[in-house]
Scaffold this active site. Structure first.
Site, mmCIF file in Angstrom:
data_model
loop_
_atom_site.group_PDB
_atom_site.id
_atom_site.type_symbol
_atom_site.label_atom_id
_atom_site.label_comp_id
_atom_site.label_asym_id
_atom_site.label_seq_id
_atom_site.Cartn_x
_atom_site.Cartn_y
_atom_site.Cartn_z
ATOM 1 N N CYS A 1 6.263 -8.408 -2.065
ATOM 2 C CA CYS A 1 6.852 -8.017 -1.109
ATOM 3 C C CYS A 1 5.127 -8.144 0.429
ATOM 4 O O CYS A 1 5.344 -9.599 -0.085
ATOM 5 C CB CYS A 1 6.373 -6.508 -0.955
ATOM 6 S SG CYS A 1 6.957 -6.000 0.295
ATOM 7 N N HIS B 1 10.616 -5.789 -5.667
ATOM 8 C CA HIS B 1 9.738 -5.437 -7.093
ATOM 9 C C HIS B 1 9.606 -5.211 -8.128
ATOM 10 O O HIS B 1 10.918 -3.799 -8.943
ATOM 11 C CB HIS B 1 9.376 -3.403 -5.989
ATOM 12 C CG HIS B 1 8.671 -3.488 -4.594
ATOM 13 N ND1 HIS B 1 7.424 -3.525 -4.577
ATOM 14 C CD2 HIS B 1 8.940 -3.988 -3.616
ATOM 15 C CE1 HIS B 1 7.035 -3.654 -3.766
ATOM 16 N NE2 HIS B 1 8.337 -3.703 -2.513
ATOM 17 N N GLU C 1 7.998 -4.403 -10.657
ATOM 18 C CA GLU C 1 7.073 -3.364 -10.459
ATOM 19 C C GLU C 1 7.830 -2.030 -11.146
ATOM 20 O O GLU C 1 7.013 -1.634 -11.623
ATOM 21 C CB GLU C 1 5.461 -3.701 -10.512
ATOM 22 C CG GLU C 1 5.719 -2.870 -9.099
ATOM 23 C CD GLU C 1 5.971 -3.958 -7.869
ATOM 24 O OE1 GLU C 1 6.980 -4.900 -8.108
ATOM 25 O OE2 GLU C 1 5.560 -3.160 -6.501
#
Lengths: 220, 97
Positions: free
Chosen positions: A86, A194, A196
């Site tokens: 990002c 994302h 994660e």
């Protein structure tokens, strides 16, 4: 296996990133402050998401010129893996470590939702845990995710198999549906989504896990 | 009768900083969603005949010294290194006064 998460004023996804890496490796990554000139010896450097410097001037522009970026460039040159997610992707582009730029979303709206990504290459330590062509889920949360580059660079990215992920349904107008790209030496990955945030079932899925498992075991 | 008035001043005190303007614009062919939105809003306000709108940035910068040529070189470097992203933007440097 050692890793570092770099924090800038305005980063806000560093805790998610630290939690994801800690869950997968059992070791807490070092967090490094933007004003540092050196990095500890690590095998993976992560620039997390957020709004470094409030996106002033251009997203990632100020962060990209901070002292720590010189250290990251040196480590990347040595072959250390660097992941920018990002705002991290925006910073890597602004720093010139990845080609192109991330502009305002074509629809002008901030997009916060889950999207589908197609894994376009498995030839990198970040993507080798997926099957080529696999469609994975991943959240996006950005206002400036519209990847742009000149035709010549785009042709090079494609010719050199450096498009890591494409959006199945392009949410932001990125050229050629690009969601993530690799550096020339394939050790730097920048991506808007994302991974994660999808590493445990309680978060709704684990599609991001293979990326970290692969990246973190490459040098174990 | 003559009065002599001695003015004791430093030339430096009168030196004003030079004023420069750096204009950053999007390169031709680069999509500008913000310009497009502004274009639409102008139309909605009833301004007819707006062909297209491209949004850019203006930086007004004060620089010390009196050497305009030197300042311009320095400002060009600032524009190339930070103010503009030359992948998508052009820049123009002017010394205003």
């Amino acid at each position: 296996m050692k890793s570092a998460v770099v924090v800038f004023p305005g980063s806000n996804r560093e805790r998610d990133m630290v939690a994801a890496i800690e869950k997968i490796t059992g070791h807490r990554p070092v967090t490094v402050w933007h004003g540092d000139h050196d990095l500890p010896k690590v095998d993976l450097i992560v620039i997390p998401g957020g709004f470094s410097y409030g996106d002033y001037l251009r997203s990632g522009a100020i962060a990209a010129r901070e002292p720590i970026m010189g250290a990251i460039a040196r480590e990347a040159e040595r072959g250390v893996a660097v992941l920018g997610v990002c705002n991290g992707f925006q910073i890597l582009c602004e720093a010139g470590l990845l080609p192109g730029v991330l502009m305002r979303n074509a629809g002008l709206k901030f997009i916060c939702k889950e999207v589908e990504l197609r894994v376009e290459t498995t030839a990198s330590q970040f993507t080798r845990g997926y099957a080529k062509g696999a469609v994975i889920r991943s959240p996006v949360a950005h206002g400036d995710g519209n990847y742009r580059t000149d035709d010549e660079t785009l042709a090079r990215l494609k010719g050199e198999d450096r498009v890591a992920f494409r959006y199945v349904d392009n949410p932001n107008g990125s050229v050629d549906d690009i969601a993530g790209i690799l550096s020339e030496k394939r050790n730097i990955l920048g991506m808007m989504p994302h991974p994660e945030n999808l590493i445990e079932p309680l978060n709704g899925g684990t599609d991001g896990k293979p990326l970290f498992e692969a990246a973190l075991s490459a040098v174990a | 009768m003559h009065f002599w008035i001695y003015l004791d001043f430093h030339y430096r005190d009168l030196e004003l900083p030079m004023k420069a303007r750096v204009t950053v614009t999007l390169k031709n062919g680069v999509l500008d969603p913000q310009g497009k939105a502004i274009e639409g809003a102008l139309g909605a306000l009833g301004f007819a005949g707006v062909g297209s709108v491209r949004q850019g940035k203006v930086f007004d910068i004060e620089v010390e010294g009196t050497d305009a040529a030197k300042a311009k070189t320095e400002l060009e470097a600032m524009a190339a290194k930070l103010l503009a992203n030359t992948v998508i933007e052009n820049y123009r440097v002017e010394i205003v006064d």
